[in-house]
Design a protein around this motif. Structure first.
Motif, short mmCIF file in Angstrom:
data_model
loop_
_atom_site.label_atom_id
_atom_site.label_comp_id
_atom_site.label_asym_id
_atom_site.label_seq_id
_atom_site.Cartn_x
_atom_site.Cartn_y
_atom_site.Cartn_z
N MET A 134 45.33 87.51 30.74
CA MET A 134 44.93 86.99 32.04
C MET A 134 43.48 87.39 32.33
O MET A 134 43.09 88.50 32.04
CB MET A 134 45.84 87.58 33.11
N SER A 135 42.72 86.45 32.91
CA SER A 135 41.35 86.80 33.27
C SER A 135 41.35 87.72 34.48
O SER A 135 42.00 87.44 35.47
CB SER A 135 40.55 85.54 33.62
N LEU A 136 40.59 88.79 34.36
CA LEU A 136 40.49 89.73 35.48
C LEU A 136 39.49 89.21 36.51
O LEU A 136 39.70 89.31 37.71
CB LEU A 136 40.04 91.09 34.92
N ILE A 137 38.39 88.67 36.01
CA ILE A 137 37.33 88.18 36.91
C ILE A 137 37.14 86.69 36.66
O ILE A 137 37.02 86.27 35.51
CB ILE A 137 35.98 88.89 36.65
N VAL A 138 37.16 85.93 37.72
CA VAL A 138 36.94 84.49 37.59
C VAL A 138 35.58 84.18 38.19
O VAL A 138 35.26 84.59 39.31
CB VAL A 138 38.06 83.70 38.31
N TRP A 139 34.75 83.48 37.43
CA TRP A 139 33.43 83.10 37.93
C TRP A 139 33.59 82.08 39.05
O TRP A 139 34.34 81.12 38.91
CB TRP A 139 32.59 82.49 36.80
N THR A 140 32.92 82.32 40.15
CA THR A 140 32.86 81.31 41.20
C THR A 140 31.39 81.21 41.61
O THR A 140 30.60 82.12 41.33
CB THR A 140 33.67 81.69 42.46
N ASP A 141 31.05 80.12 42.30
CA ASP A 141 29.64 79.93 42.69
C ASP A 141 29.15 81.04 43.61
O ASP A 141 27.94 81.26 43.70
CB ASP A 141 29.44 78.56 43.32
N SER A 142 30.07 81.72 44.30
CA SER A 142 29.61 82.80 45.19
C SER A 142 28.99 83.94 44.38
O SER A 142 28.24 84.75 44.92
CB SER A 142 30.75 83.32 46.06
N LEU A 143 29.28 84.00 43.08
CA LEU A 143 28.68 85.04 42.23
C LEU A 143 27.27 84.63 41.75
O LEU A 143 26.53 85.46 41.23
CB LEU A 143 29.56 85.33 41.00
N SER A 144 26.92 83.36 41.92
CA SER A 144 25.61 82.92 41.45
C SER A 144 24.48 83.60 42.21
O SER A 144 24.52 83.69 43.44
CB SER A 144 25.47 81.40 41.60
N VAL A 145 23.46 84.06 41.45
CA VAL A 145 22.29 84.63 42.11
C VAL A 145 21.18 83.58 42.23
O VAL A 145 20.06 83.90 42.62
CB VAL A 145 21.76 85.91 41.40
N GLY A 146 21.48 82.35 41.85
CA GLY A 146 20.50 81.26 42.01
C GLY A 146 19.41 81.25 40.95
O GLY A 146 18.40 80.57 41.10
N ILE A 147 19.60 82.04 39.89
CA ILE A 147 18.62 82.08 38.79
C ILE A 147 19.45 81.88 37.51
O ILE A 147 20.27 82.73 37.16
CB ILE A 147 17.87 83.43 38.78
N SER A 148 19.26 80.72 36.87
CA SER A 148 20.23 80.34 35.83
C SER A 148 20.27 81.30 34.64
O SER A 148 21.35 81.57 34.10
CB SER A 148 20.02 78.91 35.39
N SER A 149 19.10 81.83 34.24
CA SER A 149 19.12 82.74 33.07
C SER A 149 19.97 83.98 33.38
O SER A 149 20.71 84.47 32.51
CB SER A 149 17.69 83.16 32.70
N ILE A 150 19.90 84.45 34.62
CA ILE A 150 20.67 85.65 34.99
C ILE A 150 22.15 85.30 35.18
O ILE A 150 23.03 86.05 34.75
CB ILE A 150 20.07 86.32 36.25
N ASP A 151 22.43 84.12 35.77
CA ASP A 151 23.84 83.71 35.89
C ASP A 151 24.50 83.65 34.52
O ASP A 151 25.64 84.07 34.36
CB ASP A 151 23.94 82.34 36.57
N GLU A 152 23.78 83.12 33.53
CA GLU A 152 24.36 83.03 32.18
C GLU A 152 24.69 84.41 31.63
O GLU A 152 25.72 84.61 31.01
CB GLU A 152 23.41 82.28 31.22
#
Ligand SMILES: [Fe+2]
Ligand SMILES: [Fe+2]
Length: 135
Positions: free
Chosen positions: A1-19
């Motif tokens: 089971m995934s412990l952490i699910v990515w959601t847009d609220s986790l985005s810092v608005g900088i794509s290289s860092i989000d990746e």
């Protein structure tokens, strides 16, 4: 089971860092799945090592940007990175010596640390780095 699910609220608005954050989440989820399926110590250690290695890569990436653009909050931010690196080193020693196993508490700690750090400390640099043209 995934412990952490990515959601847009986790985005810092900088794509290289989000990746990079997505990679960290993936490794933590891999570690959690390995724990749940009672994988061998060797496999757990290998995934933990990947987490430790990639954490270094990611922190350096952020810190290099802070240095390059003169980010004011850099010392406090770097101190948080440093504290996690110390904890990971400590855990690694305990895993290597057999004194400790990765269980639910360790996974909850990693989950909470990463999501809190992204939501509070990392989000704080969004505007600053975006204005510098970082993508
Ligand atoms: Fe980060
Ligand atoms: Fe950070």
């Amino acid at each position: 089971m995934s412990l952490i699910v990515w959601t847009d609220s986790l985005s810092v608005g900088i794509s290289s860092i989000d990746e990079q954050h997505k990679v960290l989440i993936k490794i933590i989820n891999d570690l959690n799945e390995a724990m749940e399926s009672n994988e061998t110590d060797a496999i757990m250690k290998e995934i933990f090592q990947r987490l430790s290695d990639y954490t270094h890569v990611h922190f350096k990436y952020e810190e290099d940007l802070f240095d390059e653009y003169g980010y004011e909050e850099s010392p406090a931010h770097k101190a948080q990175h440093e504290a996690l690196i110390c904890t990971l080193n400590d855990l690694k020693q305990k895993l290597d010596s057999g004194e400790h196993k990765i269980g639910i508490e360790v996974m909850q700690f990693l989950n909470r640390w990463l999501t809190d750090h992204i939501m509070k400390t990392d989000h704080a640099y969004t505007k600053f780095l975006q204005e510098k043209g970082v993508e």
